[in-house]
Design an enzyme around this catalytic site. Structure first.
Site, PDB file in Angstrom:
ATOM      1  N   PRO A 148      78.579  12.462 -55.144  1.00  0.00           N
ATOM      2  CG  PRO A 148      77.718  10.676 -53.913  1.00  0.00           C
ATOM      3  CD  PRO A 148      78.199  12.080 -53.773  1.00  0.00           C
ATOM      4  CE  LYS A 172      80.535  14.339 -65.308  1.00  0.00           C
ATOM      5  NZ  LYS A 172      80.562  13.349 -66.367  1.00  0.00           N
TER       6      LYS A 172
END
Ligand code: DHB
Length: 394
Positions: free
Chosen positions: A294, A298
C-alpha cells in the site's frame, strides 16, 4: 437456466470493472458486469484514498465523476518525516502536478451511479460464479440473488475480480508466469474522529517503524502504522494505538490529532504480477493481474490505468475484427505496472523498519531519505512517481 448474450462480460464490479463498463458503453460496446458482493458490501469497504493526476483526468474527462473535483481535496505535495523533522516534497514546484485525496469508496459510488443512470447492466450479489473459456465464446455462469441461474455468453471475458480472482485461475496450466514478493510486516489501518493533523499527508520513518497520517474529512482521519503480519486488531484498544502513533510521529512541535477510533484493520503487504494478461478471449485487469504493497497508494491508480488501455484495445478489436490486437494490452499495461511495482517496493523499504535490519542498513536508509528530500533530482524522482508519471515512454 436462462441464457444471456453480451459483447463483453466483466467479472468484478469494483472500480476497474465499472470504469471499463462505463468506457466501453461510451464506445457503443455492450457489457454485463457481475460481482458476488452486494452494492452495500463494496460501498462499505474502506480502501486507499489517493488518486494520481492522470486518474482524476480519466474520471473527469470520461464523465465518470465530477464529485472528485468538488469533494476531493487537491494535494500539491506530501511530507516525508524522519529523525523528528518534516521534509516537504513539492509536487507542483517539481513536476507541475498534484494528487487528489478522494477515497476509493467514493470512486466506486460515482461509477456505480453513472452506470445506473446510463442503463448499464451491473448485477451485484450474484453467487456460484464460474467462468469457462474452453468453447469458441467465453461464458460466465452465476446464480442471481433470486435463485435463478444465468449463463452469460460473450465475445470477451474480463477478469476484474480482485486479488483472489477466479478468472486468473481459468488460464491453462503453464499459460502465464507469476512474480511474487512477501514482506515481513503489514499495516495497521484505522479511522479516527479527529481534526486533521496537517494539511498534507505525512509519511513517517521512525525507529519504532513506519506511520502514515492521512485524512478523510474535516472530522474523520485515516492513519496507518507498520505492524506484524499476524497482528490482531481486537488486541489494540484506542490507548494502545495512540501510544504507538505518538512515539512514532510526535516531536519537535508536531503532534498527531487524536480522537475515538471507529474502524481498524490489518492490511497485507504483497507484491505480485502475472503475465501475460491475455489468454485467448480472457483478459485480466487491476488486482486480478497485480498487487502492490500500500505505500504510495498505487493499487487503484494502476487498476484505472489498466482499464483505460483495455478499453482502447477492445474498441480496436471490434473495429478490426481481429483478436490479435488484444495482445497489445499486456505490454502496454505492464510497463506502468512494473514502474509502480518498483516505486511501491522502494518507498516501502525506504520508510519501514525491516526486522533484522543491521546498523548499516539503518544508516543507509537515512542516507537515502536525506538524498530524496535534500536533492532536487531525488525529490523530483519521488514527485514524478507519486503523482503518476504523466508522460510515460510511448
Ligand atoms: C492512503 C493510503 C495509502 O496507502 C497511501 O500511500 C496514502 C494514503 C489513504 O488511505 O488515505
Amino acid at each position: 437456466m436462462k441464457t444471456l448474450r453480451t459483447q463483453v462480460a466483466i467479472v468484478g464490479a469494483g472500480p476497474a470493472g465499472l470504469l471499463l463498463s462505463h468506457l466501453l458503453g461510451r464506445s457503443g460496446i455492450e457489457t454485463v458486469t457481475v460481482d458476488h458482493r452486494t452494492y452495500d458490501e463494496i460501498a462499505g469497504t474502506i480502501r486507499a484514498g489517493i488518486l494520481e493526476a492522470g486518474s482524476v483526468r480519466l474520471l473527469v474527462d470520461s464523465g465518470a465523476s465530477t464529485r472528485v473535483l468538488t469533494e476531493g481535496h487537491r494535494h500539491d505535495g506530501v511530507v516525508l518525516r524522519f529523525d523528528g523533522e518534516n521534509h516537504r516534497i513539492d509536487f507542483q514546484g517539481l513536476v507541475g502536478e498534484s494528487v487528489w485525496l478522494y477515497p476509493q469508496t467514493d470512486v466506486f459510488i460515482d461509477l456505480a451511479a453513472r452506470r445506473r443512470s446510463d442503463g448499464g447492466d451491473v448485477r451485484y450479489g450474484v453467487s456460484d460464479t464460474a467462468v469457462d473459456i474452453s468453447g469458441a465464446r467465453p461464458t460466465v455462469t452465476y446464480t442471481e440473488p433470486d435463485g435463478s441461474v444465468t449463463r452469460l455468453e460473450a465475445d470477451l471475458l474480463i477478469g476484474a475480480d480482485g486479488s483472489r480472482s477466479i478468472c486468473r485461475h481459468a488460464f491453462p496450466d503453464g499459460g502465464r508466469g507469476e512474480w511474487f514478493r512477501e514482506y515481513p510486516f503489514a499495516w495497521f489501518g484505522f479511522l479516527a474522529e479527529a481534526a486533521p493533523s496537517h494539511d498534507e499527508l505525512v509519511y513517517t520513518r521512525s525507529d519504532y517503524g513506519f506511520a502514515l497520517v492521512s485524512q478523510r474529512t474535516p472530522t474523520v482521519q485515516r492513519m496507518y502504522f507498520q505492524c506484524a503480519p499476524d497482528e490482531r486488531p481486537q488486541e489494540w484498544d484506542d490507548d494502545r494505538i495512540w501510544t504507538e502513533m505518538r512515539r512514532r510521529v510526535n516531536g519537535n512541535g508536531f503532534e498527531v490529532e487524536e480522537g475515538p477510533i471507529t474502524a481498524k484493520m490489518v492490511l497485507p503487504f504483497r507484491s505480485f504480477v502475472t503475465a501475460p494478461l491475455r489468454h485467448d478471449r480472457l483478459l485480466l485487469a487491476g488486482d486480478a493481474a497485480h498487487t502492490v504493497p500500500p505505500t504510495g497508494a498505487k493499487g487503484l491508480n494502476l487498476a484505472l490505468a489498466d482499464v483505460a488501455i483495455l478499453a482502447e484495445v477492445i474498441a480496436d478489436f471490434y473495429a478490426a475484427g481481429d483478436a490479435d490486437v488484444l495482445d497489445r494490452y499486456t505490454e502496454r499495461a505492464l510497463e506502468r505496472v512494473w514502474r509502480a511495482q518498483h516505486f511501491s517496493y522502494w518507498a516501502t523499504t525506504m520508510l519501514h523498519m525491516v526486522p533484522g535490519a543491521t546498523p548499516f542498513d539503518i544508516q543507509r536508509q537515512r542516507g537515502e531519505l536525506a538524498l530524496i528530500t535534500g536533492s532536487r533530482h531525488g525529490s523530483t524522482y519521488f514527485a514524478e512517481a507519486y503523482t503518476g508519471w504523466q508522460q510515460p515512454k510511448q
